[in-house]
Design a protein around this motif. Structure first.
Motif, PDB file in Angstrom:
ATOM      1  N   ARG A 228       5.547  10.065   4.285  1.00 53.81           N
ATOM      2  CA  ARG A 228       4.592   9.092   3.953  1.00 53.81           C
ATOM      3  C   ARG A 228       3.454   9.629   2.866  1.00 53.81           C
ATOM      4  NH1 ARG A 228       4.667   4.460   6.875  1.00 53.81           N
ATOM      5  NH2 ARG A 228       6.100   4.508   8.466  1.00 53.81           N
ATOM      6  N   ALA A 229       2.772   8.718   2.228  1.00 50.51           N
ATOM      7  CA  ALA A 229       1.865   9.012   1.252  1.00 50.51           C
ATOM      8  C   ALA A 229       0.590   9.751   1.966  1.00 50.51           C
ATOM      9  CB  ALA A 229       1.326   7.759   0.470  1.00 50.51           C
ATOM     10  N   ARG A 258      -8.483   6.117  -4.077  1.00 47.78           N
ATOM     11  CA  ARG A 258      -8.119   4.953  -3.553  1.00 47.78           C
ATOM     12  C   ARG A 258      -8.763   3.858  -4.135  1.00 47.78           C
ATOM     13  NH1 ARG A 258      -5.877   5.392   2.526  1.00 47.78           N
ATOM     14  NH2 ARG A 258      -4.853   7.427   2.378  1.00 47.78           N
ATOM     15  N   LYS A 259      -8.268   2.555  -4.172  1.00 49.28           N
ATOM     16  CA  LYS A 259      -8.880   1.546  -4.569  1.00 49.28           C
ATOM     17  C   LYS A 259      -8.089   0.171  -3.862  1.00 49.28           C
ATOM     18  CE  LYS A 259      -6.498   1.134  -8.872  1.00 49.28           C
ATOM     19  NZ  LYS A 259      -5.892  -0.078  -9.308  1.00 49.28           N
ATOM     20  N   PRO A 260      -8.760  -0.154  -2.434  1.00 54.65           N
ATOM     21  CA  PRO A 260      -8.245  -1.048  -1.848  1.00 54.65           C
ATOM     22  C   PRO A 260      -8.362  -2.288  -2.670  1.00 54.65           C
ATOM     23  CG  PRO A 260      -9.552   0.194  -0.384  1.00 54.65           C
ATOM     24  CD  PRO A 260      -9.962   0.551  -1.819  1.00 54.65           C
ATOM     25  N   VAL A 316      -2.028   2.611   0.142  1.00 54.04           N
ATOM     26  CA  VAL A 316      -1.675   4.022   0.523  1.00 54.04           C
ATOM     27  C   VAL A 316      -1.188   4.182   2.017  1.00 54.04           C
ATOM     28  CG1 VAL A 316      -2.602   6.404   0.533  1.00 54.04           C
ATOM     29  CG2 VAL A 316      -3.092   4.844  -1.448  1.00 54.04           C
ATOM     30  N   ASN A 317      -1.803   3.291   2.978  1.00 53.49           N
ATOM     31  CA  ASN A 317      -1.617   3.148   4.178  1.00 53.49           C
ATOM     32  C   ASN A 317      -0.661   3.045   4.785  1.00 53.49           C
ATOM     33  OD1 ASN A 317      -4.447   4.312   4.695  1.00 53.49           O
ATOM     34  ND2 ASN A 317      -5.180   2.081   4.827  1.00 53.49           N
ATOM     35  N   SER A 359       7.999  -1.570   4.418  1.00 53.83           N
ATOM     36  CA  SER A 359       7.106  -1.957   3.528  1.00 53.83           C
ATOM     37  C   SER A 359       5.819  -2.477   4.165  1.00 53.83           C
ATOM     38  CB  SER A 359       7.685  -2.994   2.626  1.00 53.83           C
ATOM     39  OG  SER A 359       8.051  -4.113   3.249  1.00 53.83           O
ATOM     40  N   SER A 360       5.033  -3.217   3.615  1.00 58.51           N
ATOM     41  CA  SER A 360       3.628  -3.630   4.297  1.00 58.51           C
ATOM     42  C   SER A 360       4.158  -4.685   5.423  1.00 58.51           C
ATOM     43  CB  SER A 360       2.720  -4.022   3.371  1.00 58.51           C
ATOM     44  OG  SER A 360       3.356  -5.231   2.445  1.00 58.51           O
TER      45      SER A 360
END
Length: 944
Positions: A228-229, A258-260, A316-317, A359-360
């Motif tokens: 995982r990342a 990071r840039k959510p 990233v999560n 995936s998400s």
């Protein structure tokens, strides 16, 4: 010349060439065959079906031994192939996570020309494809413990081996014999954790029935854990890009960290009429959205992102860098000697492995929630009332259903039966028949019923104060209200009502048979002419059976259609090796190699391939070789028979009054007017305001791709320096009629920009006879593309033997890329010049320094990628992150033989913990750079 002297010379030269590169890569394999006391011995040469008197074929070949793979800590055949400079990573667990039907596959890609243009053979014979509808072999099906050697022929080889060999051939030779039982185990532990690898295998065999029956059996159990990342520091802190807030600088700049996303998260967000953005806490209470460090400044879509601590959705999560892979591989090879001249052989392979892509969670970006929703808090209802809002659109990642998963189970079975032997003192034969079958089961998890989701989230109070689904029919069907406001607020009953799984099964079957007759005849002054004649039959079948929900499109984000397709092919081929001169001035030896193959496909029709090669040694130390060949690749089942699947697209109609004059050479205007679309014509207003329906599909009219390729090179092995060799080969591929998927926008443009309307693009869409509007289209593959790829392969090897301090070996293999051009349409404006970009750097190299002393062996090995750019088309004013630095990774490995029966292997991979370059395009490896980081491995082999 006597047969004995010919034999001695052939063997001596072969052993010399073999010793040249004996550590991990070699130019030749040697197989001795004695047919009697006075018969010429023939040497089996890599890259050819001829057993010839001589040592080197004109086609460059690299050979990797199975033992060297083990000593490098490599447990998957794909991993060693991906390290070779002439190869590029194909589909792999590091690159396939986002491809539903491909995740977990391991394929190789010679010259970067595509896995379907690289032919993988096992013991010189075809192997069933690794995924439905394709032709590329999945290297997960090859147990590394059974690999004797891997032969990599990096050049057009269709004349010898058939279709798919445009970029070259990978021929995996498996072990045929062992005595007793051999246990082998290895484990790789990354320093940062995550991505661990383990493998255990047992190999057993021997000679039975008075040495008539030889068997070797292997069972391999291998596991690669997910990565995982969040488990790598360089991935946990990503590198992206944004529009430059400074108007005086380049348009885009690199962004570290990071840039959510600033407009969606796991609790749900919405924008109110008072100008604020709101979200919910875990309990569903409304609150202002926390932007953390604030929105990212600058133009364009910068405002869609916010600082690292903001409470937006952070991909990233959810990043899975490598999919997990669990393999079981069982192999059984047998030989039964009928008599001195004939034997029966079998090869049986059974593989079962699982891989899980991820995936998400499902997400919704247009998700109406009405003001009377029963789950809204009083505060939220008051806000809506005060601002006159009848509801809002909820932007949300629906974590209640878990991450979307794509679980693949691939089961492969292959059985081969053959017989081979001698016809007479000079001619041999080999016949085989085989059947391979791949069964794939794909299961989507974390999915939802799209209609039930809409019904369940629209929750209201009934007359008794109970929360129910608004739709009465849905209530009658069992609908349970779904609370999406906050995190973890939905009841299990509502989750169960909405969530679902969906699946698809697929079957691929390969049936083939082949006959090869090879030998020598007609003794010329320079030696015997060697020849091989072959006849092959092959049938490929593929089918898919998706769940009805996937066919109907009732599952979130997934559509699939059933497919069924097949083709067969008959092939006839001949090879000749003609010795022209031997032991004369300026010709220590000179030979001519010829090959021709005729093919008849039930789909693509008849075609042929040929090869012409010259092998010349002006002196014994120097060998000059050259080949010229035509290679072909027939379309595979997926390209031919993929079923129509509906899609929607918006695109420009180039015949409208704005664009009609913009085409080059006046072709566009001429062709548009020819179909009545000139004089200021425009599509209807409704056409411009809508997405247009069409289909994605295969194309049964595809023809074979054609490659015109050649190599010119030399091998220098000076007799005055033992164990030294140097090899240089220049190669070039010119591929035409390559298969490329054409989108509707491209089809419309080049239909009218072509010289006439008689082209492959105009048939891909339909216009309304009255309005002229495009009312239908099909996006499918056509023979429109071309490749132009050139480069130089360099290899050097030197072994220094000493009596007191052991032996030293230095080995270098490198590829220089002179040219790499791809044109998907044939139009000059679409030409892509990729050489020097990170996908195709100018230089790639592999270097090793080894030391052997008694029972101890140590080696340092490096892999190098030259500095590159993200795009050759970018200028300094475009961005500040185009340059990508050179990259070198070092591995240190060793082996110690405690006894003749027990060997210990050990080492550290990526010893200096080299992370991928900090660049938006490759910081996550992108399949080209190591993402494992520093990792330690330990392995052992014990023979009972």
């Amino acid at each position: 010349m006597s047969s004995v002297s010919l034999t001695a010379k052939a063997v001596r030269k072969s052993l010399l060439a073999f010793a040249v590169t004996s550590v991990a890569f070699s130019n030749i394999s040697v197989a001795e065959e004695i047919q009697g006391d006075q018969v010429v011995e023939r040497i089996e040469v890599t890259g050819s079906k001829i057993k010839r008197i001589g040592d080197l074929a004109p086609t460059p070949v690299t050979v990797i031994s199975g033992s060297d793979m083990a000593e490098m800590g490599i447990t998957n055949v794909a991993d060693i192939l991906n390290k070779i400079p002439s190869s590029t990573v194909g589909i792999s667990p590091e690159t396939s996570n986002n491809f539903i039907f491909a995740n977990g596959l391991n394929q190789t890609n010679l010259r970067g020309l595509g896995s379907d243009r690289t032919l993988v053979l096992v013991n010189g014979r075809r192997f069933v494809a690794g995924s439905n509808g394709a032709s590329a072999v999945d290297l997960n099906t090859i147990p590394s413990a059974m690999v004797e050697r891997i032969e990599v022929i990096t050049g057009g080889a269709s004349a010898v081996y058939g279709s798919d060999a445009i970029a070259g051939v990978v021929n995996i030779i498996t072990r045929k014999h062992t005595d007793g039982v051999e246990l082998d185990a290895s484990y790789t532990l990354p320093e940062q954790g995550g991505g661990e690898e383990s493998q255990f295998s047992i190999t057993a065999g021997g000679d039975f029935l008075n040495d008539k029956l030889t068997t070797i059996f292997n069972a391999t159990f291998a596991q690669q854990k997910e990565l995982r990342a969040s488990e790598r520091d360089f991935l946990n802190n990503p590198v992206g890009s944004i529009y430059n807030p400074d108007p005086d600088g380049p348009a885009r700049i690199q962004y570290e960290g990071r840039k959510p996303l600033s407009w969606i998260n796991e609790a749900g967000t919405f924008f109110a009429a008072d100008g604020n953005q709101y979200t919910f806490d875990a309990n569903g209470n409304m609150k202002l959205f926390d932007y953390g460090e604030g929105l990212i400044e600058g133009p364009g879509n910068n405002g869609n992102y916010c600082g690292p601590s903001c409470e937006g959705y952070d991909p990233v999560n959810y990043g899975l860098i490598r999919t997990p892979l669990d393999r079981m591989v069982f192999s059984l090879n047998t030989d039964y000697q009928i008599n001195d001249d004939h034997k029966i052989f079998t090869e049986i392979t059974y593989v079962d492995y699982q891989s899980n892509g991820e995936s998400s969670p499902v997400f919704h970006t247009y998700n109406p929630v009405y003001a009377d929703n029963a789950f809204l808090s009083d505060e939220t209802k008051q806000l809506l009332a005060d601002t006159g809002m009848g509801g809002f659109n909820l932007y949300r990642m629906d974590t209640e259903f878990g991450n979307r998963t794509y679980n693949q189970d691939r089961e492969t079975f292959r059985f081969l039966l053959g017989v081979e032997g001698t016809i007479n003192d000079y001619w041999d034969y080999s016949f085989h028949a085989q059947r391979g079958q791949l069964n794939e089961t794909t299961l989507w998890g974390g999915e939802i019923w799209a209609d039930r989701y809409e019904q369940a989230k629209d929750a209201v109070f009934d007359g008794n104060g109970n929360i129910v689904c608004r739709d009465e029919e849905a209530r009658a069907a069992g609908c349970v209200p779904l609370n999406l406001l906050g995190i973890g607020q939905a009841s299990q009953e509502s989750i169960d009502w909405v969530s679902t799984e969906a699946g698809q099964t697929a079957e691929t079957v390969q049936t083939s048979a082949g006959l090869v007759i090879n030998g020598s005849f007609l003794e010329l002054p320079a030696g015997f002419i060697s020849a091989a004649f072959s006849a092959d039959y092959r049938k490929e079948e593929s089918s898919t059976d998706p769940d009805q929900a996937l066919i109907d499109g009732t599952i979130f984000g997934n559509l699939a259609s059933p497919m069924s397709g097949e083709y067969d092919v008959v092939e006839l081929a001949a090879e000749f090796s003609v010795p022209l001169l031997q032991d004369v001035i300026l010709a220590h030896d000179l030979s001519l190699d010829l090959a021709y193959r005729w093919m008849d496909y039930s789909t693509a029709g008849q075609d042929d391939a040929w090869k012409l090669g010259l092998n010349w040694s002006p002196i014994e130390d120097l060998r000059i070789r050259a080949t010229r060949s035509k290679s072909v690749r027939a379309p595979n089942i997926g390209e031919l028979f993929s079923p129509p699947g509906q899609t929607f697209s918006s695109f420009t109609d180039v015949c409208d009054k704005i664009n009609i004059e913009l085409g080059s050479d006046g072709n566009r205007k001429k062709n548009c007017e020819a179909v009545g679309l000139g004089n200021g014509w425009n599509p209807s207003d409704s056409w411009y305001l809508s997405n247009h329906p069409g289909f994605n599909a295969g194309n049964e009219d595809l023809t074979a791709e054609v490659s015109d390729d050649y190599t010119v090179g030399f091998v220098y092995s000076p007799s005055y320096v033992d164990n030294l060799s140097f090899t240089v080969d220049y190669w070039a591929f010119d591929i035409s009629d390559a298969i490329n998927y054409i989108t509707v926008g491209t089809a419309v443009k080049y239909c009218y920009d072509s010289e006439s309307l008689d082209n492959i693009y105009c048939d891909l869409f339909t216009r309304d006879n009255t309005t002229g509007d495009i009312i239908d289209f099909v996006q499918k593959p056509v023979n429109s593309a071309s490749f132009n790829v050139k480069g130089v392969d360099i290899e050097g090897n030197y072994t220094l033997e000493t009596a007191s301090i052991g032996n030293f070996n230095v080995h270098l293999i490198a590829t220089y890329l002179e040219e790499w051009e791809y044109n998907p349409t044939g139009f000059e404006a679409d030409l892509q010049v990729d050489v020097g970009e990170y996908t195709d750097p100018r230089w790639k190299a592999m270097f090793s320094l080894g030391w052997d002393y008694q029972d101890l062996s140590l080696e340092a090995r490096s892999n190098y990628r030259h500095s590159a750019v993200a795009s050759n088309d970018w200028l300094p004013e475009n961005n500040n992150y185009n340059d990508i630095p050179s990259h070198t990774v070092w591995d240190f490995t060793g082996r110690y033989d405690f006894t003749d029966d027990f060997t210990l292997r050990f080492g550290v991979k990526n010893a200096f913990d080299k992370a991928p370059p900090r660049n938006p395009y490759v910081y996550d490896g992108a399949g080209y750079y190591d993402t494992q980081g520093r990792a330690f491995f330990l392995g052992g082999n014990y023979k009972i």
